[in-house]
Design an enzyme around this catalytic site. Structure first.
Site, mmCIF file in Angstrom:
data_model
loop_
_atom_site.group_PDB
_atom_site.id
_atom_site.type_symbol
_atom_site.label_atom_id
_atom_site.label_comp_id
_atom_site.label_asym_id
_atom_site.label_seq_id
_atom_site.Cartn_x
_atom_site.Cartn_y
_atom_site.Cartn_z
ATOM 1 N N GLY A 62 0.777 -1.236 0.000
ATOM 2 C CA GLY A 62 0.000 0.000 0.000
ATOM 3 C C GLY A 62 0.803 1.277 0.000
ATOM 4 N N ASN A 66 1.738 2.985 -2.572
ATOM 5 C CA ASN A 66 1.107 3.909 -3.525
ATOM 6 C C ASN A 66 -0.181 4.492 -2.943
ATOM 7 O OD1 ASN A 66 2.446 4.094 -6.328
ATOM 8 N ND2 ASN A 66 2.660 1.959 -5.772
ATOM 9 N N ILE A 115 -8.847 -6.773 -13.972
ATOM 10 C CA ILE A 115 -10.153 -6.117 -13.922
ATOM 11 C C ILE A 115 -11.050 -6.755 -14.981
ATOM 12 C CG2 ILE A 115 -11.373 -3.925 -14.171
ATOM 13 C CD1 ILE A 115 -9.541 -4.138 -11.705
ATOM 14 N N ASN A 140 -4.204 2.913 -13.648
ATOM 15 C CA ASN A 140 -3.282 1.945 -13.044
ATOM 16 C C ASN A 140 -1.874 2.512 -13.041
ATOM 17 O OD1 ASN A 140 -2.360 -0.723 -12.115
ATOM 18 N ND2 ASN A 140 -1.520 -0.956 -14.181
ATOM 19 N N HIS A 157 2.004 1.303 -13.256
ATOM 20 C CA HIS A 157 2.816 0.138 -13.601
ATOM 21 C C HIS A 157 4.282 0.517 -13.450
ATOM 22 C CE1 HIS A 157 3.784 -3.723 -15.400
ATOM 23 N NE2 HIS A 157 4.697 -3.085 -16.090
HETATM 24 C C1 GRF Z 1 4.914 -2.200 -6.485
HETATM 25 O O1 GRF Z 1 5.867 -3.007 -7.144
HETATM 26 C C2 GRF Z 1 4.364 -1.233 -7.451
HETATM 27 O O2 GRF Z 1 5.313 -0.871 -8.411
HETATM 28 C C3 GRF Z 1 3.283 -1.980 -8.128
HETATM 29 O O3 GRF Z 1 2.714 -2.807 -7.100
HETATM 30 C C4 GRF Z 1 3.733 -3.081 -6.121
HETATM 31 C C5 GRF Z 1 3.240 -2.848 -4.718
HETATM 32 O O4 GRF Z 1 2.940 -1.499 -4.573
HETATM 33 N N1 GRF Z 1 2.324 -1.061 -8.694
HETATM 34 P P1 GRF Z 1 2.266 -0.952 -3.193
HETATM 35 O O5 GRF Z 1 3.384 -0.743 -2.202
HETATM 36 O O6 GRF Z 1 1.299 -2.021 -2.702
HETATM 37 O O7 GRF Z 1 1.603 0.322 -3.571
#
Ligand code: GRF
Length: 207
Positions: free
Chosen positions: A12, A14, A94, A108, A110
């Site tokens: 989490g 992001n 999705i 999204n 990536h």
């Molecule tokens: C990370 O590798 C990110 O690049 C990808 O999902 C993974 C986990 O991200 N989008 P998060 O810490 O759960 O946001």
């Protein structure tokens, strides 16, 4: 006000970048109305709870088959009826019924410069393992709209990150998160919330 639901599967970070940006006014005109995880132990759910955002777990494992999950997931999203769905480290494909019901309203993040190192099988650390195996000197992250394909929707923004000698996949992943993902995703949400971008002939343009 842009009502946003964030879909997560893991740490989490992001999601945290989004929550912090809303708190600090770097994302305006936006309310995170819910978080959904397919993983009941995701740290992302703790982050949502600490931020006072309703969090639920919906896992395909709880349903008799994928079609049943896809329908329940889509119905729940219709119930929330967000203006925008944000996939932030979400590892479940999705379903078509959701991409059609929320066409142009799902984005999204990536962890590569699409079209490199994306598509089926390219998620999380695997993306960085492949980038290192290939020997690229620059990688990065991409925010894009989600369509029926895997990592194929119109690109909203990208940010390059240098690969350094002796990088491990874990070190590179963290650098891409810090220098790209955690900046790109909040910025994209703020741009959408403030009507700064549009899709013209399948490509994203700033208004
Ligand atoms: C990370 O590798 C990110 O690049 C990808 O999902 C993974 C986990 O991200 N989008 P998060 O810490 O759960 O946001």
């Amino acid at each position: 006000m842009l009502n946003v639901v964030v879909c997560v599967s893991g740490g989490g970070t992001n999601l945290q970048a989004i929550l912090d940006a809303v708190r600090d006014g770097k994302i305006t005109n936006t309310k995170i109305i819910g978080v959904v995880s397919n993983n009941p132990t995701a740290k992302a759910l703790e982050r949502a709870e600490k931020a006072g955002v309703p969090g639920i777990c919906m896992s395909p494992k709880e349903y008799p088959d994928r079609a049943a999950f896809n329908h329940a997931f889509t119905e729940k999203m219709k119930e929330w009826n967000p203006d925008l769905i944000v996939l932030a480290g979400f590892l479940v494909k999705i379903p078509e019924e959701m991409t059609s019901a929320f066409s142009g309203r799902i984005i999204n993040i990536h962890p590569s410069l699409i079209p490199s190192f994306c598509g089926v099988g390219f998620y999380g650390l695997k993306v960085h393992e492949e980038a290192l195996r290939r020997g690229v000197k620059v990688t990065g992250a991409t925010v894009h709209f989600v369509n029926d394909g895997m990592d194929e929707g119109p690109i909203i923004a990208q940010k390059a990150v240098l690969v350094q000698d002796n990088d491990t996949p874990e070190v590179l992943q963290r650098r891409v998160m810090e220098q790209a993902e955690w900046l790109l995703l909040p910025q994209a949400i703020d741009d959408i919330a403030n009507d700064r971008i549009e899709i013209v002939n399948g490509q994203v343009r700033r208004k």
